[in-house]
Design an enzyme around this catalytic site. Structure first.
Site, short mmCIF file in Angstrom:
data_model
loop_
_atom_site.label_atom_id
_atom_site.label_comp_id
_atom_site.label_asym_id
_atom_site.label_seq_id
_atom_site.Cartn_x
_atom_site.Cartn_y
_atom_site.Cartn_z
N HIS A 195 -5.03 -4.00 -29.44
CA HIS A 195 -3.79 -4.80 -29.44
C HIS A 195 -2.57 -3.93 -29.10
CE1 HIS A 195 -3.06 -3.35 -33.60
NE2 HIS A 195 -1.83 -3.71 -33.43
N HIS A 246 5.89 -5.99 -32.19
CA HIS A 246 4.94 -4.88 -32.28
C HIS A 246 3.47 -5.31 -32.24
CE1 HIS A 246 5.00 -5.79 -36.63
NE2 HIS A 246 3.88 -5.12 -36.71
N ASP A 247 3.16 -6.50 -32.76
CA ASP A 247 1.75 -6.93 -32.79
C ASP A 247 1.44 -8.01 -31.76
OD1 ASP A 247 0.52 -5.27 -34.58
OD2 ASP A 247 0.90 -6.55 -36.32
N HIS A 277 2.57 2.26 -32.50
CA HIS A 277 2.92 1.99 -33.91
C HIS A 277 1.76 2.24 -34.87
CE1 HIS A 277 1.34 -2.06 -32.86
NE2 HIS A 277 1.11 -2.21 -34.16
N HIS A 278 0.57 2.54 -34.35
CA HIS A 278 -0.55 2.89 -35.25
C HIS A 278 -0.93 4.37 -35.16
CE1 HIS A 278 -1.51 -0.97 -37.02
NE2 HIS A 278 -1.35 -1.54 -35.83
N ASP A 296 5.68 -1.67 -41.70
CA ASP A 296 4.50 -2.41 -41.22
C ASP A 296 3.38 -2.30 -42.26
OD1 ASP A 296 2.68 -3.78 -39.62
OD2 ASP A 296 2.21 -2.06 -38.36
N LYS A 305 -1.96 -8.76 -30.27
CA LYS A 305 -3.06 -9.42 -30.99
C LYS A 305 -3.42 -10.76 -30.38
CE LYS A 305 -2.85 -7.22 -35.47
NZ LYS A 305 -2.38 -7.34 -36.86
FE LIG Z 1 -0.33 -3.46 -35.24
#
Ligand SMILES: [Fe+2]
Length: 332
Positions: free
Chosen positions: A228, A199-200, A252-253, A281, A203
């Site tokens: 990201h 998911h990240d 996801h944010h 998360d 970044k």
């Molecule tokens: Fe994230």
């Protein structure tokens, strides 16, 4: 150091003009009049950039592109294509060409493209490197291999951002626990697990100074870090097997009340997997040290989750997470 450029084209006049143009711009220029010698040059000489005509006398242009990209994945490739053959250019882009130019060639536009591609390679090497690794996964057949690749990719972001060490793994395990209680099918749980592990991953394209900043982020830095989500989606999109997880990375944010990013989706507009992941998360982030603050106690984090139930988070997911004490799994 001089940038090295290779022109692969069978038309003498094009080669001559391009050579003159890029020599004048300070490039070290090589020329190949057919596909085979172009590929050979890539295999034997360090080349930063290839300008490749797709219509070659000896080999299919797309095959040449494939060979060049596999011989030297770090090399940028710009395709030359005729008007009316945009379809092939699109295919070439899907095969990781970096851009394309139509005939007759506008030298200023081509020069700008070359600079942009080279600049991209210089400023975000990790993103390009990952894109390449991921694209090689295309057509990957075995789930097990894919899974270990996912783990390697999620390890790449943890190496860059040590504060996330173990974070993606814990989020994936907790997400699967929630998913089971939502009654998701086995295949869906797999997508959820991959998506959570990755998911990240976007970044990797965020400046380290911003990732590790020990103080509050400025508005500009916050906007940068928000990217990201989109970078992550771009990285995994080329791989068919990951495609169902792209929306997890992108969304996801998002917040349940529509105040999240990048799309500002609301409620059930937000993909269910993305809504699931958002809960562990945030919980895992709160209960671990971050550069800008110390970890919260479990009870404090749970209070936060309850407070944001229905605003930041899907209330149903928060309830499952808390009532089943799913958060307990990684608490000592
Ligand atoms: Fe994230």
């Amino acid at each position: 150091m001089l940038n090295t450029i290779l022109i692969v084209d069978d038309e003498e006049s094009i080669c001559r003009n391009l050579k003159r143009h890029f020599k004048a711009k300070g490039f070290d220029v090589h020329v190949a009049n057919n596909g085979k010698s172009g590929i050979e040059l890539c295999q034997t000489t360090p080349i930063d950039m290839v300008i490749l005509d797709l219509k070659l006398p000896d080999v299919n242009g797309l095959d040449a592109l494939k060979s060049i990209k596999s011989a030297c994945p770090d090399t940028g490739v710009i395709i030359i294509t005729a008007h009316g053959d945009v379809e092939t250019a699109v295919k070439a882009m899907q095969m990781q060409a970096d851009n394309f130019v139509l005939k007759p060639i506008d030298l200023t536009a081509l020069g700008g493209m070359v600079d942009k591609v080279l600049d991209g390679y210089r400023t975000q090497p990790e993103v390009f490197d990952l894109k390449r690794k991921v694209s090689r996964l295309n057509g990957s057949v075995r789930l097990k291999e894919t899974y270990s690749m996912v783990k390697a990719l999620s390890g790449a972001i943890e190496a860059k951002d040590p504060f996330t060490k173990g974070h993606s793994y814990r989020v994936s395990q907790l997400s699967v626990e929630i998913g089971k209680r939502l009654g998701l099918a086995e295949k869906e749980l797999e997508v959820l697990e991959f998506g959570a592990l990755l998911h990240d991953i976007g970044k990797i394209g965020i400046r380290e100074a911003v990732l590790k900043k020990p103080r509050r982020l400025s508005a500009v830095e916050y906007a940068h870090i928000q990217r990201h989500t989109i970078i992550g989606e771009e990285i995994i999109k080329p791989v068919e097997i990951f495609r169902p997880a792209t929306t997890i990375l992108r969304n996801h944010h998002e917040h349940f009340d529509g105040r999240g990013y990048p799309d500002g989706f609301k409620g059930e507009e937000i993909n269910i997997f993305a809504r699931v992941i958002a809960v562990p998360d945030a919980f895992d982030a709160m209960t671990n040290d971050r550069p800008y603050r110390k970890a919260l106690k479990v009870e404090e984090a749970l209070q936060e989750m309850k407070r944001a139930r229905g605003t930041q988070f899907d209330p149903q997911i928060v309830d499952i997470f808390i009532e089943n004490k799913i958060y307990n799994r990684y608490m000592i």
